[in-house]
Motif scaffolding. Structure first.
Motif, PDB file in Angstrom:
ATOM      1  N   ASP A 104     -13.206 107.683 120.024  1.00 11.26           N
ATOM      2  CA  ASP A 104     -12.064 108.608 120.009  1.00 11.26           C
ATOM      3  C   ASP A 104     -11.002 108.151 119.005  1.00 11.26           C
ATOM      4  O   ASP A 104     -10.378 108.967 118.320  1.00 11.26           O
ATOM      5  CB  ASP A 104     -11.436 108.718 121.409  1.00 11.26           C
ATOM      6  N   PHE A 105     -10.802 106.834 118.931  1.00 11.20           N
ATOM      7  CA  PHE A 105      -9.817 106.259 118.011  1.00 11.20           C
ATOM      8  C   PHE A 105     -10.207 106.563 116.554  1.00 11.20           C
ATOM      9  O   PHE A 105      -9.375 106.997 115.756  1.00 11.20           O
ATOM     10  CB  PHE A 105      -9.744 104.742 118.237  1.00 11.20           C
ATOM     11  N   VAL A 106     -11.493 106.348 116.234  1.00 16.31           N
ATOM     12  CA  VAL A 106     -11.980 106.617 114.876  1.00 16.31           C
ATOM     13  C   VAL A 106     -11.856 108.097 114.559  1.00 16.31           C
ATOM     14  O   VAL A 106     -11.437 108.493 113.454  1.00 16.31           O
ATOM     15  CB  VAL A 106     -13.449 106.149 114.722  1.00 16.31           C
ATOM     16  N   GLU A 107     -12.178 108.947 115.545  1.00 18.74           N
ATOM     17  CA  GLU A 107     -12.082 110.397 115.334  1.00 18.74           C
ATOM     18  C   GLU A 107     -10.643 110.805 115.036  1.00 18.74           C
ATOM     19  O   GLU A 107     -10.372 111.612 114.150  1.00 18.74           O
ATOM     20  CB  GLU A 107     -12.595 111.129 116.584  1.00 18.74           C
ATOM     21  N   GLU A 108      -9.688 110.206 115.768  1.00 20.45           N
ATOM     22  CA  GLU A 108      -8.269 110.519 115.568  1.00 20.45           C
ATOM     23  C   GLU A 108      -7.791 110.060 114.191  1.00 20.45           C
ATOM     24  O   GLU A 108      -7.055 110.769 113.507  1.00 20.45           O
ATOM     25  CB  GLU A 108      -7.443 109.826 116.660  1.00 20.45           C
ATOM     26  N   LYS A 109      -8.229 108.882 113.758  1.00 22.55           N
ATOM     27  CA  LYS A 109      -7.707 108.300 112.524  1.00 22.55           C
ATOM     28  C   LYS A 109      -8.440 108.753 111.259  1.00 22.55           C
ATOM     29  O   LYS A 109      -7.835 108.879 110.204  1.00 22.55           O
ATOM     30  CB  LYS A 109      -7.753 106.761 112.608  1.00 22.55           C
ATOM     31  N   LEU A 110      -9.765 108.968 111.357  1.00 21.40           N
ATOM     32  CA  LEU A 110     -10.550 109.295 110.163  1.00 21.40           C
ATOM     33  C   LEU A 110     -11.126 110.707 110.174  1.00 21.40           C
ATOM     34  O   LEU A 110     -11.540 111.213 109.139  1.00 21.40           O
ATOM     35  CB  LEU A 110     -11.706 108.299 109.985  1.00 21.40           C
ATOM     36  N   GLY A 111     -11.231 111.304 111.362  1.00 23.50           N
ATOM     37  CA  GLY A 111     -11.821 112.644 111.444  1.00 23.50           C
ATOM     38  C   GLY A 111     -13.125 112.644 112.230  1.00 23.50           C
ATOM     39  O   GLY A 111     -13.821 111.630 112.299  1.00 23.50           O
ATOM     40  N   SER A 112     -13.468 113.802 112.798  1.00 21.69           N
ATOM     41  CA  SER A 112     -14.616 113.888 113.700  1.00 21.69           C
ATOM     42  C   SER A 112     -15.954 113.694 112.989  1.00 21.69           C
ATOM     43  O   SER A 112     -16.933 113.283 113.600  1.00 21.69           O
ATOM     44  CB  SER A 112     -14.616 115.231 114.427  1.00 21.69           C
ATOM     45  N   LYS A 113     -16.006 113.963 111.678  1.00 12.60           N
ATOM     46  CA  LYS A 113     -17.307 113.885 110.996  1.00 12.60           C
ATOM     47  C   LYS A 113     -17.874 112.462 110.975  1.00 12.60           C
ATOM     48  O   LYS A 113     -19.054 112.272 110.768  1.00 12.60           O
ATOM     49  CB  LYS A 113     -17.205 114.424 109.566  1.00 12.60           C
ATOM     50  N   TYR A 114     -16.995 111.467 111.228  1.00 13.00           N
ATOM     51  CA  TYR A 114     -17.483 110.089 111.187  1.00 13.00           C
ATOM     52  C   TYR A 114     -18.072 109.613 112.505  1.00 13.00           C
ATOM     53  O   TYR A 114     -18.632 108.524 112.570  1.00 13.00           O
ATOM     54  CB  TYR A 114     -16.344 109.146 110.755  1.00 13.00           C
ATOM     55  N   VAL A 115     -17.914 110.387 113.569  1.00 11.98           N
ATOM     56  CA  VAL A 115     -18.453 109.942 114.862  1.00 11.98           C
ATOM     57  C   VAL A 115     -19.522 110.869 115.411  1.00 11.98           C
ATOM     58  O   VAL A 115     -20.123 110.604 116.437  1.00 11.98           O
ATOM     59  CB  VAL A 115     -17.324 109.796 115.921  1.00 11.98           C
ATOM     60  N   ILE A 116     -19.766 111.984 114.723  1.00  8.34           N
ATOM     61  CA  ILE A 116     -20.807 112.900 115.188  1.00  8.34           C
ATOM     62  C   ILE A 116     -22.164 112.283 114.891  1.00  8.34           C
ATOM     63  O   ILE A 116     -22.438 111.881 113.764  1.00  8.34           O
ATOM     64  CB  ILE A 116     -20.687 114.286 114.497  1.00  8.34           C
ATOM     65  N   GLY A 117     -23.005 112.186 115.932  1.00  5.90           N
ATOM     66  CA  GLY A 117     -24.350 111.628 115.728  1.00  5.90           C
ATOM     67  C   GLY A 117     -25.173 112.581 114.883  1.00  5.90           C
ATOM     68  O   GLY A 117     -25.227 113.768 115.136  1.00  5.90           O
ATOM     69  N   ARG A 118     -25.789 112.072 113.862  1.00  2.15           N
ATOM     70  CA  ARG A 118     -26.635 112.915 113.018  1.00  2.15           C
ATOM     71  C   ARG A 118     -27.827 112.097 112.536  1.00  2.15           C
ATOM     72  O   ARG A 118     -27.710 110.905 112.302  1.00  2.15           O
ATOM     73  CB  ARG A 118     -25.840 113.427 111.820  1.00  2.15           C
ATOM     74  N   SER A 119     -28.971 112.727 112.460  1.00  2.45           N
ATOM     75  CA  SER A 119     -30.131 112.023 111.924  1.00  2.45           C
ATOM     76  C   SER A 119     -30.181 112.273 110.420  1.00  2.45           C
ATOM     77  O   SER A 119     -29.879 113.371 109.956  1.00  2.45           O
ATOM     78  CB  SER A 119     -31.415 112.529 112.590  1.00  2.45           C
ATOM     79  N   LEU A 120     -30.530 111.249 109.694  1.00  2.00           N
ATOM     80  CA  LEU A 120     -30.567 111.356 108.232  1.00  2.00           C
ATOM     81  C   LEU A 120     -31.702 112.268 107.790  1.00  2.00           C
ATOM     82  O   LEU A 120     -32.816 112.177 108.302  1.00  2.00           O
ATOM     83  CB  LEU A 120     -30.789 109.972 107.628  1.00  2.00           C
ATOM     84  N   ASP A 121     -31.416 113.138 106.862  1.00  2.00           N
ATOM     85  CA  ASP A 121     -32.452 113.978 106.271  1.00  2.00           C
ATOM     86  C   ASP A 121     -33.200 113.129 105.246  1.00  2.00           C
ATOM     87  O   ASP A 121     -32.605 112.645 104.278  1.00  2.00           O
ATOM     88  CB  ASP A 121     -31.803 115.205 105.607  1.00  2.00           C
ATOM     89  N   PHE A 122     -34.492 112.941 105.465  1.00  6.39           N
ATOM     90  CA  PHE A 122     -35.270 112.069 104.581  1.00  6.39           C
ATOM     91  C   PHE A 122     -35.213 112.545 103.125  1.00  6.39           C
ATOM     92  O   PHE A 122     -35.134 111.741 102.204  1.00  6.39           O
ATOM     93  CB  PHE A 122     -36.727 111.988 105.051  1.00  6.39           C
ATOM     94  N   ALA A 123     -35.227 113.864 102.933  1.00  5.85           N
ATOM     95  CA  ALA A 123     -35.226 114.418 101.570  1.00  5.85           C
ATOM     96  C   ALA A 123     -33.968 113.986 100.810  1.00  5.85           C
ATOM     97  O   ALA A 123     -34.021 113.676  99.619  1.00  5.85           O
ATOM     98  CB  ALA A 123     -35.308 115.938 101.624  1.00  5.85           C
ATOM     99  N   VAL A 124     -32.832 113.918 101.529  1.00  3.09           N
ATOM    100  CA  VAL A 124     -31.564 113.507 100.896  1.00  3.09           C
ATOM    101  C   VAL A 124     -31.637 112.026 100.513  1.00  3.09           C
ATOM    102  O   VAL A 124     -31.261 111.637  99.410  1.00  3.09           O
ATOM    103  CB  VAL A 124     -30.369 113.771 101.849  1.00  3.09           C
ATOM    104  N   SER A 125     -32.140 111.191 101.448  1.00  4.50           N
ATOM    105  CA  SER A 125     -32.270 109.763 101.161  1.00  4.50           C
ATOM    106  C   SER A 125     -33.243 109.526 100.010  1.00  4.50           C
ATOM    107  O   SER A 125     -33.044 108.636  99.184  1.00  4.50           O
ATOM    108  CB  SER A 125     -32.767 109.007 102.403  1.00  4.50           C
ATOM    109  N   PHE A 126     -34.304 110.348  99.966  1.00 15.25           N
ATOM    110  CA  PHE A 126     -35.322 110.194  98.925  1.00 15.25           C
ATOM    111  C   PHE A 126     -34.725 110.386  97.534  1.00 15.25           C
ATOM    112  O   PHE A 126     -35.142 109.727  96.579  1.00 15.25           O
ATOM    113  CB  PHE A 126     -36.463 111.185  99.157  1.00 15.25           C
ATOM    114  N   GLU A 127     -33.750 111.281  97.418  1.00 14.65           N
ATOM    115  CA  GLU A 127     -33.108 111.544  96.120  1.00 14.65           C
ATOM    116  C   GLU A 127     -32.495 110.274  95.538  1.00 14.65           C
ATOM    117  O   GLU A 127     -32.369 110.135  94.328  1.00 14.65           O
ATOM    118  CB  GLU A 127     -32.025 112.619  96.268  1.00 14.65           C
ATOM    119  N   GLU A 128     -32.076 109.341  96.423  1.00 14.49           N
ATOM    120  CA  GLU A 128     -31.440 108.099  95.963  1.00 14.49           C
ATOM    121  C   GLU A 128     -32.475 107.083  95.459  1.00 14.49           C
ATOM    122  O   GLU A 128     -32.125 106.084  94.841  1.00 14.49           O
ATOM    123  CB  GLU A 128     -30.646 107.462  97.111  1.00 14.49           C
ATOM    124  N   SER A 129     -33.759 107.301  95.790  1.00 16.45           N
ATOM    125  CA  SER A 129     -34.792 106.318  95.427  1.00 16.45           C
ATOM    126  C   SER A 129     -35.209 106.478  93.970  1.00 16.45           C
ATOM    127  O   SER A 129     -34.830 107.436  93.293  1.00 16.45           O
ATOM    128  CB  SER A 129     -36.003 106.471  96.346  1.00 16.45           C
TER     129      SER A 129
END
Length: 798
Positions: A180-205
């Motif tokens: 809750d503290f992180v959400e208040e200070k940095l925003g909710s997008k940093y605490v929402i659980g999300r699984s990484l899209d492999f295709a996005v990670s692959f672009e970095e390889s």
């Protein structure tokens, strides 16, 4: 910031966000070049800290921990939070030896409140809690206190100040409060659980940037590689996709695949590289050679299990630093695990056995058993003494064994099946006797003839279903499985509180270790790191008593009774420990003054004192303990005082503090030896009889005629009811209630009371496992299996 791609992808977006936030802060404040440099240094410091964690092979710095670290550093740099308050939050210093005046807070929590009350912003907090106990009790005992308003004027405190109070009041809710503290200070997008899209990670390889999969139990991340490969035309059929499982001489195959792929732009998967430690140096060189001049479509995907300890880490740093590291967490909770266990089969599996009803019922019970043993590890040592790699292979093989036995026998051989599953299929992984008992007990509860009548419950309110089809079983789980709770595993709800508390402790310890060395929370109130260490060092040196004079003690203890031998051994061990403490602190003191060159051992000691941890070279000579340095040293002084009292005339104390020994087993053995000598009984035909009294330590003025009274034990998983003289269910939020004084004496084996008793293991610490001491048979009206599944044990330290 160019090294972002080499950091675990979980943290990439948070580091990017960190730099964006700072750019905004910098532009608003229009700072000078010095501040910009500090920002840059801070980012470098945090980046290298993450490298330290990943390259050590620990991978334990989860997303919330890492983002909390970033949030704290941003707020410190912007001077929005008080360093002294952050220091309290991360370290949680406790005033030792205090007694809680209110029934809803433990002594440990009250020690934290008293320490907090000494700070200006929290003055009179202790008095307010004591004076308005009803208000505070309602707040502390609510389900989600982090979402409620604090009582009285304390609701007006800053977010960080509320976290400090929450850490003392409800440590089990701290992960939620931090989120809750992180959400208040940095925003909710940093605490929402999300699984990484492999295709996005692959672009970095790229040809020079492999993808490194950190394996989690029950998860196959390489399916994502195959799926994405199909989209881009990389498949086995096209002969441009190579999958090599390392081990059993496959290194040559892997080398050939890498050479071919680098030339022609193929993909290569190298699975389980942790199994070929000697070849990893060769792999590192091959990846370096192929990093330049390779085909642009060349990709390497590597998988390995993380090491459980820094010492066991074998993956070369070059491979880790140059890779994108990805981890996929396994399903959590009984609902997801039970569905996943059932997913290993299909309708054809259910129909393959002639004894259809029996086969389906036992198959479903085994799926539940598999989900329980896999997920129970989240409860730490109360779940399993040791961690085991149970996997879907254990389940599928068990089902085929079940099929063969049902086909070959006219009646269902329940005993044989339980033995095969519990001692061989799953038991083959198990190395601890108490864990083996737990596994066996689950199978005795889940696989019985009663399951065919629908009278067998796998958990409260969840029975073995009747004859359904495959989809019907999945539907039954959705419709009938109760909500996630420790009850589904046979545990008390307190087990979850203990698990959550431990999770938050790990979070704060990790954030503290990640603090930049030249600033941050460690420097609360203007105190430098060195001043803080020097103050602790001087306090320990001042309070540490002189060593025991062994020559004098040996002259006093002429008879050498079993009890005297134990006392002498304990004094000798204490001398070894205090000598090392005194020697290492003197050495460090000279180093800090510049009179000695700082060695790596002195640096480690310096770092441990700063982090409030017991130094390794003291731990090696001490007794097992999970305490911070401050509490550990307070406990050490009490142990020395007890030994001084006992060694004055070597007469047995009226009540012995069993936890005060380096080796409590030696004292319990001495009880048997003393009674064997007195009664002329053979030692190998005797056992200890334990009777829990209704009295506390202060109620005794002399020792018993035979045996000994012992105190200082705690029960985890249940509690001792003094009125009935039995083990009963624990009270909610009372995690480790104390046990009254226990009268321990030796009796011949044939006279031991074993009816209506629970063989309760005794451990030195909550870590359990290797800290096992003895087994005390405690009276119970309930079936002993209830307490086995609840993980009930006696502890000498909490």
């Amino acid at each position: 910031m160019n090294d972002l791609n080499k950091i675990h992808p979980m943290y990439q977006f948070s580091l990017k966000a960190f730099s964006v936030v700072f750019q905004k802060a910098v532009s608003k404040a229009e700072p000078d070049e010095a501040l910009k440099q500090r920002v840059s240094n801070l980012i470098d410091s945090i980046t290298s800290s993450v490298f330290q964690y990943t390259t050590r092979g620990l991978f334990e710095c989860d997303k919330l921990t890492y983002i909390a670290q970033l949030a704290f550093q941003i707020l410190l740099m912007n001077k929005e939070i008080n360093p002294e308050e952050l220091d309290f939050l991360l370290r949680y210093p406790v005033l030792p030896g205090v007694t809680s005046p209110v029934d809803f807070l433990s002594h440990h929590s009250w020690g934290g409140i008293k320490a907090l009350s000494s700070m200006e912003e929290f003055r009179n907090l202790d008095k307010d809690i004591e004076g308005s106990a009803k208000l505070w009790k309602k707040f502390v005992e609510c389900g989600c206190p982090e979402r409620e308003k604090f009582p009285q004027e304390w609701k007006n405190k800053t977010s960080l100040q509320k976290l400090c109070m929450m850490r003392a009041l409800r440590p089990d809710r701290m992960t939620y409060a931090i989120r809750d503290f992180v959400e208040e200070k940095l925003g909710s997008k940093y605490v929402i659980g999300r699984s990484l899209d492999f295709a996005v990670s692959f672009e970095e390889s790229g040809p020079a940037t492999p993808m490194f999969f950190i394996l989690s139990p029950g998860v196959d991340p390489l399916k994502d590689v195959e799926k994405h490969g199909k989209k881009l035309g990389f498949t086995f059929d096209n002969k441009n996709f190579h999958n090599v499982s390392l081990g059993q001489g496959q290194e040559v195959v892997a080398e050939q695949a890498l050479t071919l792929a680098a030339e022609n732009g193929h993909w290569v998967i190298l699975q389980n590289i942790h199994l070929v430690a000697r070849w990893l140096g060769t792999l590192e060189k091959l990846l370096e050679q192929n990093a330049e001049g390779s085909h642009e479509n060349f990709r390497v995907f590597v998988s390995a299990e993380p090491s459980s300890t820094p010492e066991g880490h074998i993956i070369p740093q070059g491979i880790l630093e140059n890779s994108i590291k990805i981890t996929n967490e396994p399903p959590t909770g009984m609902h997801a695990n039970l569905h996943k266990a059932l997913d290993n089969f299909n309708q054809d599996t259910l129909e393959m056995c002639a004894k259809e009803s029996e086969f389906k019922s036992i198959l479903f019970a085994l799926c539940y058993f598999h989900a329980v043993v896999a997920e129970r590890r989240k409860f730490g040592p109360q779940g399993w003494n040791r961690s085991y790699p149970f996997n879907t292979g254990d389940l599928t093989i068990s089902i085929y064994v079940l099929y063969n036995y049902l086909e070959a026998n006219p009646k269902v051989p329940y005993d044989d099946l339980r033995y095969l599953f519990g001692e061989i299929m799953y038991g083959g992984h198990i190395t601890d006797d108490w864990d083996r008992r737990l596994c066996r007990t689950y199978l005795e509860e889940f696989i019985q003839p009663e399951m065919m009548e629908g009278e067998l419950f796998l958990a409260p309110g969840f029975s073995v279903p009747g004859n359904l089809d495959y989809d019907g079983y999945h539907q039954y789980i959705d419709d009938s499985l109760p909500a996630e709770s420790p009850y589904l595993y046979g545990l008390h709800p307190n087990a979850e509180i203990g698990f959550l508390t431990q999770t938050s402790e790990t979070l704060f310890r990790t954030v503290l270790e990640l603090q930049p060395r030249d600033g941050g929370a460690g420097e609360g109130g203007g105190t430098t790191r060195e001043e803080k260490v020097r103050a602790v060092l001087e306090e320990i040196m001042e309070k540490l008593p002189e060593e025991f004079n062994m020559a004098e003690l040996l002259a006093k203890a002429e008879e050498r009774t079993p009890y005297q031998v134990v006392a002498l051994q304990e004094c000798e061990r204490m001398n070894v420990l205090t000598q090392e403490i005194r020697r290492s602190l003197r050495e460090l003191s000279l180093g800090l003054k510049g009179e000695l060159t700082m060695t790596s051992d002195m640096e480690n000691l310096h770092n441990a004192i700063f982090l409030d941890m017991v130094p390794d070279n003291w731990t090696k000579r001490a007794y097992p303990s999970m305490s911070s340095l401050a509490l550990w040293f307070t406990d050490l002084l009490v142990r020395i005082k007890e030994l001084e009292s006992w060694s004055t005339d070597f007469s047995l104390p009226s009540v012995v503090w069993l936890a005060g020994f380096f080796n409590p087993q030696s004292f319990l053995t001495a009880i048997m030896q003393a009674m064997a000598r007195r009664n002329e009984w053979p030692l190998d035909s005797m056992v200890l009889q334990c009777d829990v009294t209704k009295k506390n330590r202060e109620d005794f003025s002399s020792p018993p005629r035979e045996g000994a009274y012992v105190h200082g034990l705690y029960m985890e998983g249940a509690r001792w009811d003094t009125q009935s003289g039995l083990i009963v269910d624990a009270r909610l939020k009372e995690l480790t209630p104390s046990v009254p004084v226990i009268f321990i004496r030796a009796v011949p084996v044939d006279k031991r009371e074993s009816k209506s008793t629970y063989p309760c293991p005794v451990y030195k610490t909550r870590q359990r496992g290797p800290t096992y001491v003895w087994t005390f048979n405690l009276k119970t009206k309930d079936n002993p299996s209830k307490w086995t599944l609840a993980g009930v044990a006696l502890l000498l330290q909490i």
